[in-house]
Motif scaffolding. Structure first.
Motif, PDB file in Angstrom:
ATOM      1  N   UNK A  12       0.836  -1.207   0.000  1.00 46.05           N
ATOM      2  CA  UNK A  12       0.000   0.000   0.000  1.00 46.05           C
ATOM      3  C   UNK A  12       0.867   1.251   0.000  1.00 46.05           C
ATOM      4  N   UNK A  13       1.930   1.260   0.796  1.00 42.59           N
ATOM      5  CA  UNK A  13       2.823   2.412   0.837  1.00 42.59           C
ATOM      6  C   UNK A  13       3.505   2.621  -0.518  1.00 42.59           C
ATOM      7  N   UNK A  14       3.903   1.547  -1.172  1.00 44.48           N
ATOM      8  CA  UNK A  14       4.524   1.648  -2.499  1.00 44.48           C
ATOM      9  C   UNK A  14       3.582   2.215  -3.532  1.00 44.48           C
ATOM     10  N   UNK A  15       2.347   1.753  -3.515  1.00 46.42           N
ATOM     11  CA  UNK A  15       1.349   2.265  -4.460  1.00 46.42           C
ATOM     12  C   UNK A  15       1.107   3.748  -4.212  1.00 46.42           C
ATOM     13  N   UNK A  16       1.001   4.147  -2.952  1.00 47.01           N
ATOM     14  CA  UNK A  16       0.786   5.554  -2.622  1.00 47.01           C
ATOM     15  C   UNK A  16       1.965   6.404  -3.080  1.00 47.01           C
ATOM     16  N   UNK A  17       3.188   5.898  -2.932  1.00 47.44           N
ATOM     17  CA  UNK A  17       4.374   6.632  -3.371  1.00 47.44           C
ATOM     18  C   UNK A  17       4.390   6.807  -4.885  1.00 47.44           C
ATOM     19  N   UNK A  18       4.037   5.771  -5.611  1.00 47.25           N
ATOM     20  CA  UNK A  18       3.995   5.859  -7.077  1.00 47.25           C
ATOM     21  C   UNK A  18       2.938   6.871  -7.516  1.00 47.25           C
ATOM     22  N   UNK A  19       1.783   6.840  -6.901  1.00 48.14           N
ATOM     23  CA  UNK A  19       0.722   7.800  -7.245  1.00 48.14           C
ATOM     24  C   UNK A  19       1.184   9.223  -6.949  1.00 48.14           C
ATOM     25  N   UNK A  20       1.846   9.433  -5.793  1.00 46.49           N
ATOM     26  CA  UNK A  20       2.348  10.769  -5.443  1.00 46.49           C
ATOM     27  C   UNK A  20       3.395  11.236  -6.453  1.00 46.49           C
ATOM     28  N   UNK A  21       4.261  10.338  -6.898  1.00 46.23           N
ATOM     29  CA  UNK A  21       5.262  10.707  -7.900  1.00 46.23           C
ATOM     30  C   UNK A  21       4.613  11.106  -9.220  1.00 46.23           C
ATOM     31  N   UNK A  22       3.570  10.401  -9.607  1.00 51.01           N
ATOM     32  CA  UNK A  22       2.890  10.723 -10.865  1.00 51.01           C
ATOM     33  C   UNK A  22       2.184  12.070 -10.761  1.00 51.01           C
ATOM     34  N   UNK A  23       1.534  12.326  -9.642  1.00 52.53           N
ATOM     35  CA  UNK A  23       0.762  13.564  -9.492  1.00 52.53           C
ATOM     36  C   UNK A  23       1.671  14.780  -9.324  1.00 52.53           C
ATOM     37  N   UNK A  24       2.630  14.711  -8.406  1.00 54.44           N
ATOM     38  CA  UNK A  24       3.418  15.890  -8.053  1.00 54.44           C
ATOM     39  C   UNK A  24       4.767  15.957  -8.744  1.00 54.44           C
ATOM     40  N   UNK A  25       5.307  14.849  -9.161  1.00 56.20           N
ATOM     41  CA  UNK A  25       6.630  14.840  -9.770  1.00 56.20           C
ATOM     42  C   UNK A  25       7.713  14.739  -8.720  1.00 56.20           C
TER      43      UNK A  25
END
Length: 67
Positions: A12-25
């Protein structure tokens, strides 16, 4: 077996990190982390009843003026 902390698993933490990277850069994430850490520390100090240094200085100035 994964160690879980509530509902947060490593997956779950990995998925959240990937989503944050996609959204914010990747350039914006350190700024967001710094702002989040500052907000958490201010919240902790407010709940513990600690006053900010500026507030203490202002109160000291007001008491000097009253004397």
């Amino acid at each position: 077996m994964f160690i879980t902390f509530g509902f947060i698993t490593p997956v779950t933490a990995g998925i959240a990190l990937v989503i944050a990277l996609v959204i914010f850069g990747p350039g914006k994430l350190p700024e967001l982390g710094k702002a989040l850490g500052k907000g958490i520390s201010e919240f902790k100090s407010a709940t513990n009843g600690e006053e900010k240094k500026e507030e203490v200085k202002e109160e000291a100035k007001e008491t000097k003026k009253a004397e």
